[in-house]
Design an enzyme around this catalytic site. Structure first.
Site, PDB file in Angstrom:
ATOM      1  CG  ASN A 271      -1.490   1.477   1.424  1.00 29.34           C
ATOM      2  OD1 ASN A 271      -1.836   2.076   0.556  1.00 29.34           O
ATOM      3  ND2 ASN A 271      -2.261   1.408   2.631  1.00 29.34           N
ATOM      4  CD1 TRP A 272       3.426   0.727  -2.498  1.00 25.39           C
ATOM      5  CD2 TRP A 272       3.720   2.203  -4.843  1.00 25.39           C
ATOM      6  NE1 TRP A 272       3.898  -0.176  -4.231  1.00 25.39           N
ATOM      7  CE2 TRP A 272       4.472   0.378  -4.903  1.00 25.39           C
ATOM      8  CE3 TRP A 272       3.880   2.709  -5.458  1.00 25.39           C
ATOM      9  CZ2 TRP A 272       4.804  -0.051  -6.027  1.00 25.39           C
ATOM     10  CZ3 TRP A 272       4.819   2.782  -7.354  1.00 25.39           C
ATOM     11  CH2 TRP A 272       4.742   1.389  -6.927  1.00 25.39           C
ATOM     12  CE  LYS A 273      -0.175   3.448   4.203  1.00 24.27           C
ATOM     13  NZ  LYS A 273      -0.494   3.512   5.687  1.00 24.27           N
TER      14      LYS A 273
ATOM     15  CG  HIS B  18      -5.403   2.236   5.029  1.00 27.11           C
ATOM     16  ND1 HIS B  18      -5.522   3.034   5.673  1.00 27.11           N
ATOM     17  CD2 HIS B  18      -4.956   1.119   4.824  1.00 27.11           C
ATOM     18  CE1 HIS B  18      -4.241   2.919   6.335  1.00 27.11           C
ATOM     19  NE2 HIS B  18      -4.021   1.768   5.757  1.00 27.11           N
TER      20      HIS B  18
ATOM     21  CD  GLU C 131      -3.440   6.149   6.255  1.00 20.39           C
ATOM     22  OE1 GLU C 131      -3.046   5.862   5.180  1.00 20.39           O
ATOM     23  OE2 GLU C 131      -2.549   5.227   6.848  1.00 20.39           O
TER      24      GLU C 131
ATOM     25  CD  GLU D 135      -4.020  -2.079   6.834  1.00 21.18           C
ATOM     26  OE1 GLU D 135      -2.686  -2.365   6.525  1.00 21.18           O
ATOM     27  OE2 GLU D 135      -4.802  -0.989   6.845  1.00 21.18           O
TER      28      GLU D 135
ATOM     29  N   GLY E 253       2.464   2.170  10.457  1.00 20.48           N
ATOM     30  CA  GLY E 253       3.528   3.501  10.269  1.00 20.48           C
ATOM     31  C   GLY E 253       3.872   3.891  11.439  1.00 20.48           C
TER      32      GLY E 253
ATOM     33  CB  SER F 244       4.858  -1.934  11.844  1.00 19.04           C
ATOM     34  OG  SER F 244       4.309  -0.020  12.063  1.00 19.04           O
TER      35      SER F 244
ATOM     36  N   GLY G 260       2.818  -0.964   4.125  1.00 14.75           N
ATOM     37  CA  GLY G 260       2.553   0.577   4.053  1.00 14.75           C
ATOM     38  C   GLY G 260       4.741   0.620   3.981  1.00 14.75           C
ATOM     39  N   GLY G 261       4.988   1.164   4.800  1.00 16.88           N
ATOM     40  CA  GLY G 261       6.424   1.836   4.829  1.00 16.88           C
ATOM     41  C   GLY G 261       7.308   1.011   4.171  1.00 16.88           C
TER      42      GLY G 261
END
Ligand code: PGA
Length: 250
Positions: free
Chosen positions: A9-11, A95, A97, A166, A172, A212, A233-234
């Site tokens: 998930n590159w956001k 998601h 966010e 999640e 994150g 994470s 993500g990251g």
């Protein structure tokens, strides 16, 4: 046996050129890996170049959202058909966010999920509790509610979805759920899926962990019986760390 699925998930990261370069790097790093389903989910504006970069490889393309209407006066929205047209196969829905910053609700998650399925896209439906909800003893009720309402009335299509657990407090933050904590919730989600669609269907549905997940904790998380991959993500923004997580799922 459920095939593991690792999705990045590159956001809101990477331009189209950067996306193409990252995908080229991922392809190189995971050459020969066939036992894990690999998906990258760049921003909408990257999808065309990303599709070209994925062509001829096993790396599949996902989007980060989809609108439920087919077309019309919905400024700023993207339809399932538009995604299909760009070779997209998967779409992240609900998601945290989006729930937190953009007013996403269980009802809109359900509408988006149905639209994605109707178009032949695989929805990756996200659920998970906040730290406040966990500390307040509401983790179970929140996760069960999000699962039941988000996945309501899908009929036989329920079998086609992927769920991502999640925990919001792990996204994150570098604070991963322990394998035991995650497994407990994954088992709860699978029991809830069994309530909705029966045990046989629930047993085939992949449930990813997200929050994470990194190369150094991925293997232990994915060795849990109900953890069938990751939504990253990251660590998905660099080819070497994303590939290391994929290889941990082999
Ligand atoms: P993270 O994000 O891996 O950076 O915690 C996961 C996600 O939000 O999907």
């Amino acid at each position: 046996m459920r095939k593991k699925i690792i999705a990045g998930n590159w956001k809101m990261n990477k331009t189209a050129a950067e996306a193409a370069a990252l995908i080229a790097g991922i392809k190189k790093e995971i050459e020969g890996v066939t036992t894990v389903e690999v998906v990258v989910c760049p921003p909408f504006t990257d999808l065309k170049d990303a599709a070209a970069a994925c062509a001829g490889s096993s790396v599949m393309l996902g989007a980060q959202n989809v609108h439920w209407e087919a077309s019309g006066a919905f400024t700023g929205e993207i339809s399932a058909a538009m995604l299909k047209d760009l070779c997209v196969t998967h779409v992240i829905i609900g998601h945290s966010e989006r729930r937190q910053y953009f007013g996403e609700t269980d009802a809109t998650v359900n509408k988006r999920t149905k639209a994605a399925l109707a178009a032949g896209l695989t929805p990756i439906v996200c659920v998970g509790e906040t730290l406040e909800e966990r500390d307040g003893g509401q983790m179970e009720s929140v996760v069960v509610r999000q699962t039941k309402l988000g996945l309501a009335d899908l009929g036989a299509d329920l079998a086609k979805i992927v769920v991502a657990y999640e925990p919001v407090w792990a996204i994150g933050t570098g604070r991963t759920a322990s394998p035991e904590q995650a497994q407990q919730v994954h088992a709860l989600i699978r029991r809830t899926l069994a309530e909705i669609g029966g045990v046989a269907v629930a047993d085939t549905i992949r449930i990813q962990y997200g929050g994470s997940m990194k190369p150094d904790n991925a293997k232990e998380l994915m060795s849990q019986p109900d953890i069938d991959g990751g939504l990253i993500g990251g660590a998905a923004l660099k080819a070497d760390s994303f590939a290391a997580i994929i290889k941990a799922g082999v």
